[in-house]
Scaffold this motif. Sequence first.
Motif, short mmCIF file in Angstrom:
data_model
loop_
_atom_site.label_atom_id
_atom_site.label_comp_id
_atom_site.label_asym_id
_atom_site.label_seq_id
_atom_site.Cartn_x
_atom_site.Cartn_y
_atom_site.Cartn_z
N TRP A 117 0.85 -1.20 0.00
CA TRP A 117 0.00 0.00 0.00
C TRP A 117 0.87 1.24 0.00
CZ3 TRP A 117 -5.50 -0.09 2.09
CH2 TRP A 117 -6.03 -1.39 2.04
N GLU A 132 -0.55 8.59 1.29
CA GLU A 132 -0.06 9.96 1.17
C GLU A 132 -0.42 10.74 2.41
OE1 GLU A 132 -1.66 12.13 -2.11
OE2 GLU A 132 -0.15 13.71 -1.95
N VAL A 133 0.52 11.57 2.86
CA VAL A 133 0.20 12.45 3.99
C VAL A 133 -0.73 13.52 3.44
CG1 VAL A 133 1.15 13.97 5.75
CG2 VAL A 133 2.49 12.01 4.94
N ALA A 134 -1.96 13.57 3.96
CA ALA A 134 -2.98 14.43 3.35
C ALA A 134 -3.35 15.60 4.25
CB ALA A 134 -4.22 13.60 3.03
N TYR A 140 -4.09 10.61 6.54
CA TYR A 140 -3.36 9.81 5.56
C TYR A 140 -4.37 9.21 4.60
CZ TYR A 140 0.54 10.44 8.71
OH TYR A 140 1.52 11.01 9.49
N GLU A 141 -4.11 9.33 3.30
CA GLU A 141 -5.03 8.76 2.32
C GLU A 141 -4.33 7.66 1.55
OE1 GLU A 141 -8.01 10.26 0.35
OE2 GLU A 141 -8.39 12.04 1.58
N CYS A 142 -5.11 6.65 1.21
CA CYS A 142 -4.55 5.55 0.44
C CYS A 142 -4.39 5.98 -1.01
CB CYS A 142 -5.49 4.35 0.56
SG CYS A 142 -5.07 3.04 -0.56
N GLU A 143 -3.15 5.91 -1.52
CA GLU A 143 -2.88 6.29 -2.91
C GLU A 143 -2.97 5.10 -3.83
OE1 GLU A 143 -1.52 10.05 -4.24
OE2 GLU A 143 0.09 8.63 -4.59
N VAL A 161 -3.20 0.45 -3.87
CA VAL A 161 -3.08 -0.88 -3.28
C VAL A 161 -2.54 -1.76 -4.41
CG1 VAL A 161 -4.26 -2.82 -2.20
CG2 VAL A 161 -5.03 -0.48 -1.76
N ASN A 196 -1.29 -5.23 -5.93
CA ASN A 196 -1.39 -6.67 -5.76
C ASN A 196 -0.43 -7.41 -6.68
OD1 ASN A 196 -3.52 -7.02 -3.77
ND2 ASN A 196 -4.84 -6.06 -5.29
N VAL A 210 -0.91 9.69 -15.13
CA VAL A 210 -2.20 9.77 -15.82
C VAL A 210 -3.36 9.65 -14.84
CG1 VAL A 210 -3.68 8.71 -17.56
CG2 VAL A 210 -1.21 8.86 -17.94
N ASP A 211 -3.31 8.65 -13.97
CA ASP A 211 -4.43 8.48 -13.05
C ASP A 211 -3.98 8.46 -11.59
OD1 ASP A 211 -3.15 6.12 -13.12
OD2 ASP A 211 -4.86 4.91 -13.75
N ASN A 212 -2.76 8.94 -11.34
CA ASN A 212 -2.22 8.99 -9.98
C ASN A 212 -2.21 7.63 -9.30
OD1 ASN A 212 -4.17 11.72 -10.14
ND2 ASN A 212 -1.98 12.02 -9.80
N ASP A 213 -2.29 6.57 -10.07
CA ASP A 213 -2.19 5.25 -9.44
C ASP A 213 -0.76 4.75 -9.64
OD1 ASP A 213 -2.89 3.08 -7.99
OD2 ASP A 213 -4.58 2.51 -9.27
N GLN A 242 -9.22 -9.99 -4.21
CA GLN A 242 -7.93 -10.66 -4.08
C GLN A 242 -7.37 -10.45 -2.68
OE1 GLN A 242 -5.07 -9.92 -7.20
NE2 GLN A 242 -6.74 -9.55 -8.61
N ARG A 292 -8.57 13.44 -5.02
CA ARG A 292 -7.13 13.14 -5.15
C ARG A 292 -6.77 12.46 -6.46
NH1 ARG A 292 -3.69 13.80 -1.40
NH2 ARG A 292 -4.59 15.14 0.18
N ASN A 293 -7.70 11.72 -7.02
CA ASN A 293 -7.42 11.06 -8.29
C ASN A 293 -8.72 11.02 -9.07
OD1 ASN A 293 -8.82 8.44 -7.58
ND2 ASN A 293 -7.29 8.51 -5.94
N PRO A 294 -8.64 10.80 -10.38
CA PRO A 294 -9.86 10.89 -11.19
C PRO A 294 -10.89 9.82 -10.86
CG PRO A 294 -7.95 10.21 -12.51
CD PRO A 294 -7.43 10.60 -11.18
N PHE A 309 -10.10 -0.01 -5.57
CA PHE A 309 -9.95 -0.42 -4.18
C PHE A 309 -9.36 0.67 -3.30
CE2 PHE A 309 -7.90 -3.03 -0.84
CZ PHE A 309 -9.09 -3.39 -0.24
N ARG A 310 -8.42 1.45 -3.85
CA ARG A 310 -7.79 2.49 -3.01
C ARG A 310 -8.84 3.49 -2.55
NH1 ARG A 310 -4.68 6.51 -7.24
NH2 ARG A 310 -6.05 6.15 -9.00
N GLN A 346 -11.04 2.19 0.13
CA GLN A 346 -10.35 2.34 1.41
C GLN A 346 -10.54 3.73 1.99
OE1 GLN A 346 -8.97 0.25 3.37
NE2 GLN A 346 -9.70 -1.20 1.85
N ASN A 347 -10.33 4.73 1.15
CA ASN A 347 -10.44 6.11 1.65
C ASN A 347 -11.85 6.41 2.09
OD1 ASN A 347 -7.71 6.70 1.35
ND2 ASN A 347 -7.96 7.17 -0.81
N ARG A 350 -14.13 7.29 10.62
CA ARG A 350 -13.75 8.43 11.45
C ARG A 350 -14.86 9.47 11.52
NH1 ARG A 350 -8.85 9.77 8.37
NH2 ARG A 350 -8.05 7.70 7.96
N ARG A 364 -5.71 2.38 -20.07
CA ARG A 364 -6.40 3.67 -20.02
C ARG A 364 -6.98 4.04 -21.40
NH1 ARG A 364 -9.11 7.36 -18.52
NH2 ARG A 364 -9.65 5.87 -16.95
#
Lengths: 335, 482
Positions: free
Chosen positions: A128, A131-133, A138-141, A143, A145, A180-183, B10, B350-352, B375-376, B379-380, B387, B420
């Motif tokens: 994982w 990002e420090v938000a 903290y946000e998950c940028e 995951v 696999n 492109v998609d910040n992933d 998964q 944060r992302n599209p 999935f990310r 999670q957020n 919270r 994409r």
Amino acid sequence: MANLELLQTLHGHKGIVWNVAWHPLGTIFASCGEDKTIKLWSKEGQEWTIKTVLVDGHQRTIREVAWSPCGNFLASASFDATTAIWDKKSGQFECNATLEGHENEVKSVAWSPSGQLLATCGRDKSVWVWEVAGEDEYECESVLNAHNQDVKKVAWHPSLDILASASYDNTVKMYKEDPVDNDWTCIATLCSHESTVWSLAFDKTGERLVTCSDDRTVKIWKEYKPDNQEGVIITDKESVWKCVCTLSGYHTRCVYDVAWCHQTGLIATACGDDIIRIFKESEDSDPNAPTFELICTKLNSHSQDVNCVAWNPIGNQELLSSSDDGEIRIWKFSD
Amino acid sequence: MASRFSGALQLTDLDDFITPSQECIKPVTIEKKKTKTGAKIKIGEDGYFDISSGQEQKLQKVEITLADCLACSGCITSAESVLVTRQSQEELLKVFSERKYTDNKGVTKSVSLVVISLSPQPTLSLAARYKLTPEDATKKLAGYFKSLGADLVLDMTVAEDLSLLEVQQEFLERYHNHQNDPTAKHLPMLASSCPGWVCYAEKTHGNFILPYISSTKSPQQIMGSLVKQYLSKSKEVNPSEIYHVTFMPCYDKKLEASREDFYSEILSCHDVDCVITAIELEQMLNNSGKSLSEVASSELDWPWSESDGHPAIRRHLGSGSGGYADHVFSYAAEQLFGESNAPLVYRNLRNPDFREVTLEKDGKEVLKFAIANGFRNIQNLVQKLKRGKSPYHYVEVMACPSGCLNGGAQVRPSTGESSRELVTQLEGLYSQLPLAAAGGGGLVRRLYADWLDGRDSDKARAMLHTRYHAVEKSDIALNIKW
């Protein structure tokens, strides 16, 4: 004659000590283990002593601790599936954020060089990126696999936002962000080890990587960039990592940890045979087929498995080690 | 082989190949014979043999069904292999040729009607793969399934319409209930059509998150009820003799179809018997050495009595995942705040894959919706909820990045093409589909009147809504690996 001199044996943890981590200034270090506590140590006169004990942050074993590059935050990865972030904004160390999401045991945590990103990995086979938000946010940028087994260790490139992970699936993988998609995507898979890769460390340039494994070897990998002079073929515009050196025949059990000193270039290894070994690159070493010499073998450095080794980041040749025997030892290396 | 389940699944040990035998709680039942002090078992190359009676007797292998796996908190290691046997291309071809099938309970039934229901996303995936227009691809698919032996090939527009209408209605109810009791978990309402997300929520967040998830069934399962409960009557066929196949963009849909909730004891059959995905259809064509473009075309069927409708793969306004957020937003804006044609302007976070849209009234945000894909972002979202920091009234949640057009079992990008680029192409194709009639057409109205006893009836609730079940976690020390 190279030597590893024992400066001090530190007691304090009950049971296995899994990990020790130097503060960036090299004057404090953190340790963690089976007893679910984190202890912060610093020097009083000539003696290292416990300054703070952090408790109640985790329900189960704490597997790894990591200081942020600024030194203000400490992250701890636990088998309770969470990663805790501690800071002392209030004057004393407190857990002010918890990263939840891993399905089960978290095995490793690491801060990116900028301190803006964190990586975690674990038994759920995922890596994982967080990002420090904002303050305590903290946000998950991503995951990832990419591995198909337990992921043992994550480590960041020393200057770029490139992440490496080591797994029970015998491979090491590298990742970076796709704008492109910040992933994040896997950009390289390093195959050569024949069993679990337990740990890994970049050298100071980030162009070489050392890995250690259950297969009793330590391997050095070199990055070949898309414009490399050696003629190594690049596909997908991403660097290729090649294993350029295998240190075999030295370790008699699993090699659990490896540390590459960014100041001295020395490589230390932690092994299941209770030995700490120090390797040094030969002076006439060929960059494409480097040679490393075993210059120091510390027999019975601990009475049980050595789990972790860590060079003091200021380059004073101090080395920390921790073990199943419940002890932390601090060593001084001399040529 | 890489898993074809979505990332969310998964992670939840869905096909955890490390620890199956240790963690599997499926009780092994061995028929005990009396008077024996103990059995002697020999392990042969082709199985286990009981040799205590003097002669070798082959022991039956323990079979784990998908239902067992779904009910367990441990691995679903076997899920993939179970799915492969129960819902595979091979099984489908076998059903076509033998006109009989074996259900999850091990009962073999004869098949008198094979119904195929096509959803838009995999149809577009194949259109892109074989460079056909969506309309041609639909006809070729209908022709292909008929050449294999399908009796009816249907589009699922009516089920999508019903699903959207029910979701809109459910949102209003939840919104009002929330006004009366803001502490009960009415809002945010979370979309329910993605089985990867639902399964993940059940296994990982259980009762914390499940109350937020819309009770409305997904279009696949509404289509299932429609075919088995309604179409069977007009066709005068025993529902268990209908073999219902859906054509879907993701593998997780197979898990959804296999849920106990979608098995009718009375009819003794599942609503959907087999799910076939785009990637599997491509494989079937490859195996028979065909390209979809060479297949003879056929029209979609229209087994309904309405003369004003005609079959077609259609789109709904909004996302390529079914347009849930847009439909609920527009409806709520109108019904709750009298804003007809409220503008839907999404803002990327944060992302599209995480975007939100708001309705302002007198300078105040009165509705805040989001689309969270991948999935990310799940999670957020979950962490925000935990919270108490979720500002949303409704969230369209899909486990795959970019939503269902990028489903895990869509045809892979060709060499040199990025995923994409492929998704962008599919989004383009989706936007060219004819638009489904707003609020459904005459068929939807008649189904509510004739089949469902009107809106808000018990029957409508039974046919169009479902429940979710938290899966208790068990942690077994055996599995801890350092």
